[in-house]
Motif scaffolding. Sequence first.
Motif, PDB file in Angstrom:
ATOM      1  N   LEU A  47       0.833  -1.345  -0.041  1.00  0.00           N
ATOM      2  CA  LEU A  47      -0.160   0.034  -0.123  1.00  0.00           C
ATOM      3  C   LEU A  47       0.828   1.206  -0.120  1.00  0.00           C
ATOM      4  CD1 LEU A  47      -2.538  -1.104   2.622  1.00  0.00           C
ATOM      5  CD2 LEU A  47      -2.639  -1.442   0.201  1.00  0.00           C
ATOM      6  N   VAL A  48       0.547   2.169  -0.705  1.00  0.00           N
ATOM      7  CA  VAL A  48       1.065   3.421  -0.912  1.00  0.00           C
ATOM      8  C   VAL A  48       0.111   4.604  -0.630  1.00  0.00           C
ATOM      9  CG1 VAL A  48       3.115   2.684  -2.351  1.00  0.00           C
ATOM     10  CG2 VAL A  48       1.064   3.487  -3.192  1.00  0.00           C
ATOM     11  N   SER A  49       0.611   5.680  -0.264  1.00  0.00           N
ATOM     12  CA  SER A  49      -0.440   6.878   0.065  1.00  0.00           C
ATOM     13  C   SER A  49      -0.184   7.989  -0.998  1.00  0.00           C
ATOM     14  CB  SER A  49      -0.283   7.282   1.302  1.00  0.00           C
ATOM     15  OG  SER A  49       0.902   7.981   1.659  1.00  0.00           O
ATOM     16  N   GLU A  50      -1.211   8.736  -1.296  1.00  0.00           N
ATOM     17  CA  GLU A  50      -1.020   9.822  -2.377  1.00  0.00           C
ATOM     18  C   GLU A  50      -2.045  10.966  -1.678  1.00  0.00           C
ATOM     19  OE1 GLU A  50      -1.986   8.885  -6.097  1.00  0.00           O
ATOM     20  OE2 GLU A  50      -0.166   7.514  -6.378  1.00  0.00           O
ATOM     21  N   GLN A  51      -1.559  12.367  -2.071  1.00  0.00           N
ATOM     22  CA  GLN A  51      -2.256  13.356  -1.421  1.00  0.00           C
ATOM     23  C   GLN A  51      -2.428  14.424  -2.589  1.00  0.00           C
ATOM     24  OE1 GLN A  51      -0.254  15.409   1.882  1.00  0.00           O
ATOM     25  NE2 GLN A  51      -1.866  16.912   2.047  1.00  0.00           N
ATOM     26  N   PHE A  52      -3.757  15.019  -2.432  1.00  0.00           N
ATOM     27  CA  PHE A  52      -4.240  15.879  -3.278  1.00  0.00           C
ATOM     28  C   PHE A  52      -5.050  17.088  -2.467  1.00  0.00           C
ATOM     29  CE2 PHE A  52      -4.559  11.758  -5.177  1.00  0.00           C
ATOM     30  CZ  PHE A  52      -3.923  11.744  -6.392  1.00  0.00           C
ATOM     31  N   SER A  53      -4.647  18.297  -2.953  1.00  0.00           N
ATOM     32  CA  SER A  53      -5.430  19.337  -2.235  1.00  0.00           C
ATOM     33  C   SER A  53      -5.949  20.328  -3.154  1.00  0.00           C
ATOM     34  CB  SER A  53      -4.315  20.021  -1.500  1.00  0.00           C
ATOM     35  OG  SER A  53      -4.801  21.138  -0.802  1.00  0.00           O
ATOM     36  N   GLN A  54      -6.984  21.135  -2.716  1.00  0.00           N
ATOM     37  CA  GLN A  54      -7.286  22.240  -3.556  1.00  0.00           C
ATOM     38  C   GLN A  54      -7.640  23.414  -2.580  1.00  0.00           C
ATOM     39  OE1 GLN A  54     -11.244  21.575  -5.508  1.00  0.00           O
ATOM     40  NE2 GLN A  54     -10.259  19.457  -6.625  1.00  0.00           N
ATOM     41  N   ALA A  55      -7.568  24.798  -3.311  1.00  0.00           N
ATOM     42  CA  ALA A  55      -7.928  25.810  -2.710  1.00  0.00           C
ATOM     43  C   ALA A  55      -9.028  26.000  -1.676  1.00  0.00           C
ATOM     44  CB  ALA A  55      -7.616  27.211  -3.530  1.00  0.00           C
ATOM     45  N   PRO A  56      -9.201  26.591  -0.572  1.00  0.00           N
ATOM     46  CA  PRO A  56     -10.305  26.807   0.034  1.00  0.00           C
ATOM     47  C   PRO A  56     -11.225  27.704  -0.546  1.00  0.00           C
ATOM     48  CG  PRO A  56      -8.510  28.389   0.960  1.00  0.00           C
ATOM     49  CD  PRO A  56      -7.974  27.460  -0.006  1.00  0.00           C
ATOM     50  N   GLN A  57     -12.481  27.401  -0.266  1.00  0.00           N
ATOM     51  CA  GLN A  57     -13.744  28.176  -0.619  1.00  0.00           C
ATOM     52  C   GLN A  57     -14.573  28.603   0.704  1.00  0.00           C
ATOM     53  OE1 GLN A  57     -15.690  27.085  -4.471  1.00  0.00           O
ATOM     54  NE2 GLN A  57     -14.787  25.186  -3.941  1.00  0.00           N
ATOM     55  N   LYS A  58     -15.373  30.009   0.568  1.00  0.00           N
ATOM     56  CA  LYS A  58     -15.727  30.375   1.579  1.00  0.00           C
ATOM     57  C   LYS A  58     -17.490  29.860   1.279  1.00  0.00           C
ATOM     58  CE  LYS A  58     -13.531  34.817   2.463  1.00  0.00           C
ATOM     59  NZ  LYS A  58     -13.839  36.199   2.523  1.00  0.00           N
ATOM     60  N   LEU A  59     -17.754  29.338   2.382  1.00  0.00           N
ATOM     61  CA  LEU A  59     -19.311  28.758   2.314  1.00  0.00           C
ATOM     62  C   LEU A  59     -20.371  29.776   2.645  1.00  0.00           C
ATOM     63  CD1 LEU A  59     -18.730  25.523   4.652  1.00  0.00           C
ATOM     64  CD2 LEU A  59     -18.317  25.966   1.948  1.00  0.00           C
TER      65      LEU A  59
END
Length: 757
Positions: A47-59
């Motif tokens: 098993l290997v792990s990967e990470q992804f991210s996006q910029a925040p948004q105001k709700l």
Amino acid sequence: MRQAGTGTGGALVAVVVPVAVPLLLLLLLAWSPPAAAGDGQKSDARLVSEQFSQAPQKLAFYSWYGSARLFHFRVPPDTVLLRWLLQVSRGSGPTCTNVEITVYFRYGAPPVINPLGTSFPDNTSVQPSFFLKMLHSNASINISHPAPGDWFVAAHLPPSSHKIEVKPDMLVVRVVEVSILEPDVPLPQTLLSHPSYLKVFVPEYTQELRLELQGCASNGSLGCPVRLTVGSATLPGNFQKVLTCSGPTQACHLLLPSPPWDRWLQVTAKSLAGPRVSVAFSAVAALTACRPWSVNFQHLLQSSPNQSSNASTGLLPLTPSYQDLDRRGRVGGGSFCLRSFPVLREDVDVVSVRFQPLDRVSVLVQSDMPSVMRLNLNTGMDSGGSLTISMRVNKTAIANTSVVACVTAASPLLSFNASLSCTTAFFQGHPLSLSASSPTANLIIPYPETDNWYLSLQLMCPERPEECEQASVLVETTLNLVPCLNDCGPYGQCLLLRRHGYLYAGCSCKAGWRGWSCTDNSTAQTAAQQKAAALLLTLSNLVFLAPIAISVHRSLLVEASVYAYTMFFSTFYHACDQPGEAVLCILNYDTLQYCDFLGSGVSIWVTVLCMARLKAALKYVLFLLGALVFAMSLQLDRRAAWNTMGPCLFAIVVMVTMWVYRCGRRRHCYPPSWQRWVFYLLPGISMAAVAITIYTSMMTSDNYYYTHSIWHMLLAGSAAFLLPPREQHTKPWACSQKLTCHYEICKNHRDELYTVT
């Protein structure tokens, strides 16, 4: 198998961390799957792990789909675990324990949500959304073996003044060593502490998949304590198949009718025996192929113009291959399991596609085998609209029979039965039916999943099956992918939304109408209310006649032209912005909106600079530069507050600076007259302050017609009060000399402008 829930136990502890700005952190975290019961071994090296991210948004509070914040992720293949951890924090104040945040999850397409409880259009098929309401400061959700591909997360707030941001980070645990199951080839496996990860490729036109465990033994004894999980987890629905082999038998099997075509199918085998107990078995995958009968296209390429012109009526001659097809579905001794009608995909516009059978308008439906049409919606950009399916049949042709249909994704339904379950191996389809009493059928699927969709039709005779043997029916189909159903109707506007490179559409409703397609009239305004609102918003702009008249009287012609521009475009913009009957558009809506916003900003700009009493050349230069800055900023972001506030604050600084300069130079307050302060400046400033307060904090969608009309009147009234008077002891137009040719050369002593009258 998918697991979903909330809690704070184990490794999923969410901690509220005060930060500088209000923030909701939506963290998609994943770790190695838990080991088998009693297992104390090391973590699985596969098993290997990967990470992804996006910029925040105001709700924001949900009023229509565009107010929900959408995130788009792609889960890589062979992922075995996803874990979301949601944390809430607000500023440096107390922890926000009473803020309710609703988060939706869906595979394949944006979540179809209805937090306001409004109604959907008729014939709309909507699956309940999988969502999580955060009533406290932390929550978590786990998904084991998630389906690879597009995943969507949407979030919104209830009616609240809290400003909260959502920022998703995604970590996945992925298998790098997966055993391949080849058809009819036994694959030996041994389970001890970690599960076995297998996958089998299901080609197109597979009718059935059979998975079997053979020769199963636990520590040399008979028995098969193995749990087999087949398929990937999806949201909101999950149709994973679980096979538990716990009996004394050495073999057990799982039968999957209509498995998903043309993709890898995940299979996970996990031991149910105790620790340090080995389980050995052989996994076997058997595929049953489905032989399709397809239309022969040779006659399309060789047909004459007369034959081509008849295609619109569905009267093309039958293909030779169809003429050779007998009632048992055999040609030359070979059997068929479906009748395939190729479909032409025509891209019309963004999120707008038209599908039609390639060789005829009508689809031939019989009882021996289903007629299948494939709708290609797997481009990755088709899930942001609504799939509409309409079918029609002649009443006389279906007198004693009925046509049943099933709309599914990934694979078609190949075996119709009396129960009409419309279910494939991993998908719950959408059933339809045609009969003499109901010769038409319609189906609307908002935000269809990214996949190949199939429409399967078959003739059924529930009372007299023998009547179906020689019967055949032509069914007319209309298949479209549209951004919004009926363009949101007369009381809505279809808007194209974007999240990075992903496009999707939503309806913004007006005049009190609500719902997915603005068809819910439970809170709708009457026609009289709509006309009254239109009159309020348009006629309130006539107050600008006061500053126009004052500007002309005081020789402020540039200011007067700006006010006239604002009055004209604001009037016709609001006349065009109305829904239903009370609407009038002299130009494109976007053009009118842009001109209205530009006129409002420039009106404030020229009024403040006019109060500064600058020299004529400098004043007109600033007028022009300000108009250009407004034009640029509004093009960048039309609704940003600083686009108007920034230039206006600069103009106020210029005005205050000039007033302070004159106060120091003249050794007394400027303007010097107390009457000017009491009867003009203070009322004008008060009206401007009230207008800003209403515009920024009191204006809502419910009271928009009244508050915005008051904004118009206060803005125009403040300009009329704040415009500076003429200079004393100077007439506006003094004639310097008379000419013998009956013309006069007139001079304005203040602005040094000459005209001939």
